[in-house]
Design an enzyme around this catalytic site. Structure first.
Site, short mmCIF file in Angstrom:
data_model
loop_
_atom_site.label_atom_id
_atom_site.label_comp_id
_atom_site.label_asym_id
_atom_site.label_seq_id
_atom_site.Cartn_x
_atom_site.Cartn_y
_atom_site.Cartn_z
N SER A 28 0.83 -1.19 0.00
CA SER A 28 0.00 0.00 0.00
C SER A 28 0.87 1.24 0.00
CB SER A 28 -0.91 0.00 1.24
OG SER A 28 -1.59 -1.23 1.34
N HIS A 33 0.63 15.48 -3.34
CA HIS A 33 1.28 16.45 -4.20
C HIS A 33 0.58 17.79 -4.00
CE1 HIS A 33 3.33 13.20 -6.39
NE2 HIS A 33 2.17 12.56 -6.33
N CYS A 65 -4.24 -2.42 0.37
CA CYS A 65 -4.58 -3.77 -0.06
C CYS A 65 -4.64 -4.62 1.20
CB CYS A 65 -3.54 -4.31 -1.03
SG CYS A 65 -3.97 -5.89 -1.77
#
EC number: 4.1.1.50
Length: 264
Positions: free
Chosen positions: A112, A117, A140
């Protein structure tokens, strides 16, 4: 939803991505440059790393690697890879309710990542400046990244938020039957605290059969002084205040609805 007895690892991928926007009015070119410098420093790579590291702590993830970078002239990005440790499935809370702020959830992630950003932006005409941060939490395993939603929105105070949550892949139970989602959800809003929901107008656009959920948030209260950078509203004329308020509100509605709007 009845708890599933799985065959092997839970292979579902759950991804939470959202954009947050901070809007500001800077009267002069110097003020615009000052706002960009201020917001760029406020959300630099080190600060974002602290926020994402705390996010990992909240959802019980173990940090494997951190990649971070500040950019010139502005902007930053941070990506954290996280891993899972064995956890008792009986301790996993899959109910729909707001995630914690600084509290710990007993759950772990595998294969994971968490990344952010930033995009500071301004235009020489009109005095409007925006700051956008894109955040993605992809897991996951057994836990939904929605548990981190509450904390992240509180940390990154925002005028506008757009959120997407999707579940991909499938996992099998002990009888071999595929399951394409392993928890109940009818709205992202169910994972937000009441105080957050009181602050924002929200609308959902969900595609339940595809396990796609979308929520948009717009701050309810508008106070001009919170949107001015180094200028006090009382130092402006009535017409200037009205003009700036109209410009800010138009900017916020355009971002919220995702389309340009005619001048009123």
């Amino acid at each position: 939803m009845k708890k599933l007895k799985l065959h092997g690892f839970n292979n579902l991928t759950k991804s939470l991505s959202f954009c947050i926007y901070d809007i500001c009015y800077a009267k002069t070119a110097e003020e615009r440059d000052g706002y960009i410098a201020y917001i760029d420093e406020l959300y630099n790579a080190n600060r974002l790393t602290e926020i994402l590291s705390e996010t990992c702590s909240i959802i019980g993830a173990n940090i494997l690697n951190i990649a971070r970078q500040d950019y010139e002239p502005q902007g930053a990005s941070v990506t954290i890879l996280v891993s899972e440790e064995p956890v008792d499935p009986k301790l996993i809370d899959k109910t729909e309710h707001p995630g914690p702020l600084p509290e710990t959830v007993v759950a772990h992630l595998d294969k994971s990542h968490i990344c952010v950003h930033t995009y500071p932006e301004s235009h020489p005409e009109g005095g409007l400046c925006t700051f956008r941060a894109d955040i993605e939490v992809s897991t996951c395993g057994v836990i939904s990244p929605l548990k981190a939603l509450n904390y992240l929105i509180h940390q990154l105070e925002s005028d506008i938020v757009t959120i997407d949550y999707r579940v991909r892949g499938f996992t099998r139970d002990i009888n071999g039957m595929k399951h394409f989602i392993d928890h109940e959800i009818n709205s992202i809003q169910n994972f937000m605290s009441d105080d957050m929901k009181a602050l924002y107008d929200m609308v959902d656009v969900n595609v339940y059969q595809e396990n796609i959920f979308h929520t948009k948030m717009l701050l309810k209260e508008f106070d001009l002084k919170h949107y001015m950078f180094h200028t006090r509203p009382e130092d402006l004329t009535d017409s200037e205040r009205e003009e700036i308020t109209a410009a800010l509100w138009k900017e916020m509605r355009e971002i919220y609805y995702g389309r340009n709007m005619p001048a009123v």
